[in-house]
Design a protein around this motif. Structure first.
Motif, PDB file in Angstrom:
ATOM      1  N   THR A  80       0.861  -1.128  -0.097  1.00  0.00           N
ATOM      2  CA  THR A  80      -0.063  -0.008   0.049  1.00  0.00           C
ATOM      3  C   THR A  80       0.835   1.362   0.141  1.00  0.00           C
ATOM      4  OG1 THR A  80      -1.773  -1.179   1.241  1.00  0.00           O
ATOM      5  CG2 THR A  80      -1.818   1.250   1.178  1.00  0.00           C
ATOM      6  N   ILE A  84       0.548   3.978  -3.199  1.00  0.00           N
ATOM      7  CA  ILE A  84       0.309   5.412  -2.952  1.00  0.00           C
ATOM      8  C   ILE A  84       1.340   6.227  -3.376  1.00  0.00           C
ATOM      9  CG2 ILE A  84      -0.649   7.257  -1.365  1.00  0.00           C
ATOM     10  CD1 ILE A  84      -1.812   5.038   0.407  1.00  0.00           C
ATOM     11  N   ILE A  88       0.785   6.650  -7.161  1.00  0.00           N
ATOM     12  CA  ILE A  88      -0.270   7.637  -7.282  1.00  0.00           C
ATOM     13  C   ILE A  88       0.830   8.998  -7.189  1.00  0.00           C
ATOM     14  CG2 ILE A  88      -1.825   9.321  -6.220  1.00  0.00           C
ATOM     15  CD1 ILE A  88      -3.380   6.660  -7.371  1.00  0.00           C
ATOM     16  N   VAL A 286      -4.737  13.684  -7.922  1.00  0.00           N
ATOM     17  CA  VAL A 286      -3.949  13.159  -7.089  1.00  0.00           C
ATOM     18  C   VAL A 286      -4.774  13.393  -5.794  1.00  0.00           C
ATOM     19  CG1 VAL A 286      -1.891  13.771  -5.668  1.00  0.00           C
ATOM     20  CG2 VAL A 286      -1.747  13.820  -8.130  1.00  0.00           C
ATOM     21  N   LEU A 287      -5.563  14.520  -5.706  1.00  0.00           N
ATOM     22  CA  LEU A 287      -6.142  14.504  -4.048  1.00  0.00           C
ATOM     23  C   LEU A 287      -7.129  13.521  -4.064  1.00  0.00           C
ATOM     24  CD1 LEU A 287      -7.655  17.740  -2.699  1.00  0.00           C
ATOM     25  CD2 LEU A 287      -9.291  15.593  -2.911  1.00  0.00           C
ATOM     26  N   GLY A 290      -5.066   9.266  -4.247  1.00  0.00           N
ATOM     27  CA  GLY A 290      -4.233   8.826  -2.741  1.00  0.00           C
ATOM     28  C   GLY A 290      -5.028   8.078  -1.636  1.00  0.00           C
ATOM     29  N   PRO A 291      -6.085   9.029  -1.308  1.00  0.00           N
ATOM     30  CA  PRO A 291      -6.977   8.162  -0.286  1.00  0.00           C
ATOM     31  C   PRO A 291      -7.859   7.068  -0.975  1.00  0.00           C
ATOM     32  CG  PRO A 291      -7.183  10.482  -0.242  1.00  0.00           C
ATOM     33  CD  PRO A 291      -6.360  10.345  -1.480  1.00  0.00           C
ATOM     34  N   LEU A 294      -5.587   4.169  -0.566  1.00  0.00           N
ATOM     35  CA  LEU A 294      -5.557   3.588   0.880  1.00  0.00           C
ATOM     36  C   LEU A 294      -6.789   2.835   1.213  1.00  0.00           C
ATOM     37  CD1 LEU A 294      -3.978   3.784   3.462  1.00  0.00           C
ATOM     38  CD2 LEU A 294      -5.397   5.742   4.057  1.00  0.00           C
ATOM     39  N   GLY A 298      -5.031  -0.849   1.395  1.00  0.00           N
ATOM     40  CA  GLY A 298      -4.857  -0.755   2.813  1.00  0.00           C
ATOM     41  C   GLY A 298      -5.885  -1.420   3.728  1.00  0.00           C
TER      42      GLY A 298
ATOM     43  N   ALA B  17       1.549   4.682   5.141  1.00  0.00           N
ATOM     44  CA  ALA B  17       0.458   4.705   3.981  1.00  0.00           C
ATOM     45  C   ALA B  17      -0.356   5.694   4.279  1.00  0.00           C
ATOM     46  CB  ALA B  17      -0.369   3.244   4.132  1.00  0.00           C
ATOM     47  N   LEU B  20       0.880   9.034   3.486  1.00  0.00           N
ATOM     48  CA  LEU B  20       1.231   9.382   1.899  1.00  0.00           C
ATOM     49  C   LEU B  20      -0.070   9.517   1.437  1.00  0.00           C
ATOM     50  CD1 LEU B  20       3.800   6.829   1.035  1.00  0.00           C
ATOM     51  CD2 LEU B  20       4.011   9.099   0.554  1.00  0.00           C
ATOM     52  N   ALA B  21      -1.072   9.193   1.869  1.00  0.00           N
ATOM     53  CA  ALA B  21      -2.638   9.497   1.571  1.00  0.00           C
ATOM     54  C   ALA B  21      -2.974  10.792   1.844  1.00  0.00           C
ATOM     55  CB  ALA B  21      -3.565   8.463   2.119  1.00  0.00           C
ATOM     56  N   CYS B  24      -1.101  13.232  -0.698  1.00  0.00           N
ATOM     57  CA  CYS B  24      -1.713  13.522  -1.673  1.00  0.00           C
ATOM     58  C   CYS B  24      -2.894  14.281  -1.622  1.00  0.00           C
ATOM     59  CB  CYS B  24      -2.455  11.926  -2.186  1.00  0.00           C
ATOM     60  SG  CYS B  24      -1.383  10.865  -2.842  1.00  0.00           S
ATOM     61  N   ILE B  25      -3.535  14.531  -0.587  1.00  0.00           N
ATOM     62  CA  ILE B  25      -4.650  15.661  -0.275  1.00  0.00           C
ATOM     63  C   ILE B  25      -3.982  16.799  -0.372  1.00  0.00           C
ATOM     64  CG2 ILE B  25      -6.389  16.209   1.244  1.00  0.00           C
ATOM     65  CD1 ILE B  25      -6.719  13.203   2.208  1.00  0.00           C
ATOM     66  N   GLY B  28      -2.863  17.897  -3.726  1.00  0.00           N
ATOM     67  CA  GLY B  28      -4.012  18.422  -4.523  1.00  0.00           C
ATOM     68  C   GLY B  28      -4.627  19.751  -4.140  1.00  0.00           C
TER      69      GLY B  28
END
Lengths: 521, 41
Positions: A80, A84, A88, A286-287, A290-291, A294, A298, B17, B20-21, B24-25, B28
């Motif tokens: 994971t 990401i 990503i 990208v925003l 990523g989530p 996950l 994940g 993890a 990194l998520a 990304c937010i 953005g």
């Protein structure tokens, strides 16, 4: 089967109807070859992100790798991290923007076409197209198997019928609607996947009594690790395997690196960058991306590992034993056994969505590679929608036949093989090609061939997991692999990718300033 | 033993993890309106 078949069938039909309607809307928006091949280069950021994510995540990630996490433990979370970080952030920011800009400027419509135009080499397009047409059916077949394996017990439809129906229904909207239909339906399917995985995480935590209680219970089960796995280096489900042990090599080189790095140069994902109008669309994507990832991998890996607690509490067995030793059956068995009927339906739709979104992208990438990059390369007919439709149908048939021939427990391995090959063959040439001012055609050709050949040689003669079933080494040399441990557990990517990269860099460096600037002007 | 997990390598994996998520937010949001004019022409 506990789920009311009428409810299940009704919801699946509603989902399929919605998918086909969305696909039809994509078909109506498709006016020309550029729409069909690169979605008119004007996709919305959320559509790009969800399409990329939903294509990226298939039944392989949820069923195959979720099952692998049930067997090998939570170490898969490192996949994971790479999904990401590389899949990503690095992919969109470093490669996505350059790919979009160059693809738009050179009017590239497929990944091999992009490579051909960057390097001004039709041969490169043929080689890239050939690798796609040869290897992508393996990944496609693995996804078909994953979907059909879950449909079979859940809807009570025989496995063969499930597989064929699955393949045909997905192909319908790809054939008619091209990439716009694929991306629209991907976004719809990505939304369903997100809902499904959120609910799956919540329900699993309820089943095991919360995250910490579940992981603590899992830690206490370390004495239940089967002897065969303990001998391979497994300590428990909440620990990494022993450093340097066969299982450590499998986890780190095949699963984490093979899939995590492999995603960077997958043709069906690279094409998504070419559908963006500008960099702003990619920044915004990208925003969301990523989530989204996950919540996909994940959650799948966490749930997979925690399923051991459920199986032990209810049957006294670990997940692998409860599933009869078939890794690919663990997640479906867990869902069907532990979740309320309504969630089984939601998860069924989640899996259908995951499989269809990836399948549709692969059908599109394979079909267009066959037509644009091989059969009709350089000719006007290569951009004919009818020709590409024929290519997609042909590759769909090939993949479906392959799905019937592959062995059980193949999902995660076939996925890792495809992604590993993509990385070894394409990544160095792609990465340097989009950045170099004067990319060397010779370097790209040598790197691509080196990567693909070394990957194949290592797969067939050294890496036991593939060499044994392939039987090529046994037939020629009379033994399963040419070298012993630990080489038998080291993934081909770890050997082939650095070699491919070294070849690329050395020849590119040698060519230096003598190479004409292919992408200038 | 944090969160019932004894191996720091697993805990670091989960932490990374999530970080990194979040990155990304943040990326953005910070670049929400950047790159709107470069249409490649």
């Amino acid at each position: 089967m506990a789920v009311n078949p009428v409810t299940m069938t009704a919801l699946v039909l509603i989902y399929l109807a919605a998918t086909l309607i969305i696909g039809y809307l994509g078909y109506k928006k498709t006016k020309n070859a550029e729409d069909y091949l690169v979605a008119g280069r004007d996709s919305h950021p959320v559509i790009i992100a969800l399409s990329y994510g939903a294509t990226f995540i298939s039944t392989s990630a949820i069923i195959g790798f979720g099952g692998a996490a049930a067997s090998m433990g939570m170490g898969l979370i490192w996949l994971t991290v790479l999904n990401i970080g590389l899949g990503i952030l690095l992919a969109f920011v470093l490669f996505g923007k350059k790919t979009r800009e160059i693809g738009q400027r050179l009017s590239a419509v497929t990944f091999p076409d992009l490579m051909c135009k960057i390097y001004k080499s039709p041969l490169l397009q043929y080689i890239a197209g050939f690798i796609i047409v040869i290897s992508m059916p393996l990944y496609t077949a693995a996804i078909l198997i994953g979907g059909a394996r879950f449909i079979e017990p859940t809807l009570g439809i025989p496995y063969s019928t499930s597989l064929i129906m699955f393949a045909i229904i997905t192909a319908i909207y790809v054939v008619f609607g091209g990439l716009i239909a694929v991306m629209y339906t991907d976004a719809f399917q990505g939304t369903i996947m997100l809902i499904g995985m959120v609910v799956l995480l919540a329900m699993t935590l309820v089943v095991v009594g919360g995250f910490t209680a579940g992981t603590a219970a899992l830690t206490n089960m370390s004495n239940l690790v089967p002897k065969a796995l303990a001998d391979q280096g497994m300590i428990g489900w909440t620990s990494m395997p022993v450093l340097g042990s066969p299982m450590w090599f499998t986890l780190v080189t095949t699963i984490v690196m093979g899939v995590g790095i492999g995603v960077l140069a997958q043709p069906q994902l690279v094409v998504r960058f070419m559908t963006a109008k500008n960099d702003r669309a990619l920044n915004r994507a990208v925003l969301v991306g990523g989530p989204f990832i996950l919540m996909m991998t994940g959650v799948a890996f966490t749930v997979g590992a925690l399923s051991n607690v459920y199986f032990y509490n209810t049957t006294g067995k670990i997940a692998l034993d409860a599933a009869g030793g078939n890794v690919d059956s663990i997640i479906p068995l867990f869902i069907n056994g532990s979740m309320p009927d309504l969630f089984v339906v939601i998860f069924m739709l989640t899996l259908l969505a995951a499989a269809m979104s990836t399948l549709s992208a692969l059908y599109h990438a394979m079909g267009t590679a066959l037509v644009c990059d091989l059969w009709g390369r350089g000719k006007a007919c290569a951009l004919s929608m009818r020709a590409n439709q024929c290519g997609i149908v042909l590759m769909m048939v090939v993949s479906t036949i392959l799905a019937f021939l592959l062995p059980i427990s193949i999902i995660a391995r076939a996925t890792a093989m495809f992604m590993g090959l993509c990385a070894c063959a394409f990544l160095p040439a792609f990465a340097i090609g989009v950045y170099a001012k004067a990319p060397s055609t010779k370097a790209a050709l040598c790197s691509m061939v080196t990567g693909a050949v070394i990957w194949f040689v290592w797969t067939a003669f050294f890496h036991a997991a593939e060499a044994k079933p392939l039987g090529l080494c046994q037939a020629i040399f009379g033994k399963v692999t040419l070298l012993g441990s630990p080489w038998t557990a080291i993934n081909p990517l770890v050997i082939a990718l650095p070699l491919s990269l070294v070849v690329m860099v050395l020849i590119q460096w040698q060519s230096g300033k003598q190479q004409p600037a292919a992408i200038a002007a | 033993m944090l969160f019932g997990i004894p191996d720091p390598q697993i805990l670091i994996g989960y932490g990374l993890a999530i970080v990194l998520a979040l990155a990304c937010i943040v990326y953005g949001l910070l670049n929400w309106n950047k790159g709107g004019s470069n249409d490649g022409s």
